[in-house]
Design an enzyme around this catalytic site. Structure first.
Site, PDB file in Angstrom:
ATOM      1  N   SER A  21       0.828  -1.210   0.000  1.00  0.00           N
ATOM      2  CA  SER A  21       0.000   0.000   0.000  1.00  0.00           C
ATOM      3  C   SER A  21       0.866   1.265   0.000  1.00  0.00           C
ATOM      4  O   SER A  21       1.874   1.352   0.704  1.00  0.00           O
ATOM      5  CB  SER A  21      -0.867  -0.025   1.257  1.00  0.00           C
ATOM      6  N   ILE A  71       3.319  10.969   4.868  1.00  0.00           N
ATOM      7  CA  ILE A  71       2.269  11.373   3.924  1.00  0.00           C
ATOM      8  C   ILE A  71       1.015  11.787   4.699  1.00  0.00           C
ATOM      9  O   ILE A  71       0.319  12.727   4.321  1.00  0.00           O
ATOM     10  CB  ILE A  71       1.927  10.192   2.971  1.00  0.00           C
ATOM     11  N   CYS A 130      -0.113   3.122  10.929  1.00  0.00           N
ATOM     12  CA  CYS A 130       0.488   4.297  10.279  1.00  0.00           C
ATOM     13  C   CYS A 130       1.149   5.172  11.334  1.00  0.00           C
ATOM     14  O   CYS A 130       0.493   5.593  12.287  1.00  0.00           O
ATOM     15  CB  CYS A 130      -0.557   5.101   9.523  1.00  0.00           C
ATOM     16  N   ILE A 190       6.341  -5.632   8.365  1.00  0.00           N
ATOM     17  CA  ILE A 190       5.897  -4.633   9.292  1.00  0.00           C
ATOM     18  C   ILE A 190       5.665  -3.329   8.532  1.00  0.00           C
ATOM     19  O   ILE A 190       6.167  -3.151   7.429  1.00  0.00           O
ATOM     20  CB  ILE A 190       6.962  -4.371  10.423  1.00  0.00           C
ATOM     21  N   THR A 192       6.281   0.944   8.736  1.00  0.00           N
ATOM     22  CA  THR A 192       7.575   1.638   8.829  1.00  0.00           C
ATOM     23  C   THR A 192       8.005   1.915  10.283  1.00  0.00           C
ATOM     24  O   THR A 192       7.189   1.958  11.196  1.00  0.00           O
ATOM     25  CB  THR A 192       7.493   2.984   8.092  1.00  0.00           C
ATOM     26  N   GLY A 242       9.573  -5.128   4.106  1.00  0.00           N
ATOM     27  CA  GLY A 242      10.705  -4.375   4.652  1.00  0.00           C
ATOM     28  C   GLY A 242      11.928  -4.485   3.775  1.00  0.00           C
ATOM     29  O   GLY A 242      12.704  -5.434   3.918  1.00  0.00           O
TER      30      GLY A 242
HETATM   31  C1  SIN Z   1       1.275   7.673   5.394  1.00  0.00           C
HETATM   32  O1  SIN Z   1       0.302   7.895   4.638  1.00  0.00           O
HETATM   33  O2  SIN Z   1       1.684   8.547   6.184  1.00  0.00           O
HETATM   34  C2  SIN Z   1       1.980   6.354   5.369  1.00  0.00           C
HETATM   35  C3  SIN Z   1       1.045   5.233   5.529  1.00  0.00           C
HETATM   36  C4  SIN Z   1       1.489   4.217   6.519  1.00  0.00           C
HETATM   37  O3  SIN Z   1       2.651   4.187   6.920  1.00  0.00           O
HETATM   38  O4  SIN Z   1       0.665   3.409   6.932  1.00  0.00           O
END
Ligand code: SIN
Length: 322
Positions: A21, A71, A130, A190, A192, A242
């Protein structure tokens, strides 16, 4: 030819190579580079109940062997996703896994119920990890909330459920056990790692939001360790994520206990990679005389319990008192 199809409880995939994703847009952006029908599946950008503008720029910064992003789940919301993206995505000839995020269990359930009405969705991936929004990662850091959201979505949807977990906790196995016992079909390991990039001359963080999530090759050893640890703690099938950028990376995750993998950051600089990995997986299994992906999953010769590592630090183990 070795068999590439894999089953993760109720989710059946033609092969174990998925695209993560947020790294593959809504797939049509990659049309020139990818034969979608040869992928194991596609997971578009996280969808939230309502549109989100996301976090202030800059939202990404390259780091050593990695990418830091914040993001903030920028997306047009569930109804726009259904109206604009769902039809093209489910006609790509590969498994479509819709990644959803809510701020409450009720929001997750409502989204799952709305998506349940549509054919052509192979599974839901619950983004409870997230690092860039408040009210999202909290789920994935709390075993009770993790269990609650998985149990409730499972109880209100016919679709297989993947729980995407965060590494930003003391014990990922603890959260994994909670998600498994609540009925997750698979665990994606996993999301991030929280990190920072700093412009020391300006005395400021580089990302507009200050802190972001680190992905890419820099995190592969950390992800492998977590996949292996979780594989020792639960029987639920795992999806490794990862820093995957080669067939060896894929094979390492499989050996550590993953049944499938997601290619993420590498899609940004090598959008054809996931397609090539499918071919290379077949060749690699054949060269090892293996008949199926399952023959490799969880075959790491390291049968030590997770807690055993602590014994390395005991004085008795340290040579000549050093
Ligand atoms: C994000 O949109 O900030 C990243 C999405 C995520 O790490 O799940």
């Amino acid at each position: 030819m070795p068999r590439l199809d894999v089953s993760l409880n109720r989710l059946h995939l033609a092969n174990p190579i998925l695209v993560a994703s947020g790294t593959f847009g809504y797939a049509r952006e990659m049309q020139a580079y990818v034969d979608y029908s040869r992928l194991g599946g596609i997971i578009p950008k996280t969808v939230t109940p309502l549109p989100r503008g996301g976090n202030p720029p800059p939202r990404t910064v390259e780091t050593t062997a990695g990418l830091l992003n914040s993001i903030g789940l920028d997306n047009d919301g569930l109804e726009a996703f259904i109206a604009k993206h769902l039809d093209p995505l489910r006609q790509l000839g590969t498994s479509l896994i819709v990644n959803i995020a809510g701020k409450s269990t009720a929001e997750f359930v409502a989204m799952a119920q709305r998506l349940d009405a549509f054919d052509g969705i192979a599974a839901l991936e619950l983004n409870i990890s997230c690092p860039n929004v408040s009210g999202g990662v909290d789920y994935g850091t709390n075993p009770k909330l993790t269990a609650e959201v998985v149990r409730e979505v499972r109880g209100h949807s016919r679709l297989p459920i993947i729980a995407k977990l965060t590494p930003n906790v003391t014990s990922v196995p603890e959260i994994a056990i909670a998600a498994s016992e609540a009925g997750a079909d698979a665990l994606a390991l996993i999301n991030t790692f929280q990190g920072m990039a700093v412009d020391w001359k300006r005395r400021k963080p580089i990302l507009g939001n200050g802190i972001g999530g680190l992905s890419g090759p820099a995190i592969k050893p950390l992800a492998l360790r977590i996949v292996w640890q979780v594989s020792q703690a639960v029987k639920t099938p795992l999806i490794g994520i990862g820093g995957i950028q080669s067939i060896d990376d894929v094979l390492e995750f499989l050996v550590c206990g993953a049944t499938a993998v997601q290619v993420g950051t590498a899609n940004f600089y090598d959008p054809g990679l996931a397609n090539r990995l499918v071919d290379e997986l077949s060749t690699a299994l054949e060269s090892q005389g293996l008949e199926s992906v399952g023959d490799l999953v969880g075959t790491l010769q390291y049968p030590r319990p997770v807690v055993a590592a602590a014994s390395c630090a005991t004085p008795a183990a340290s040579p000549a008192g050093r």
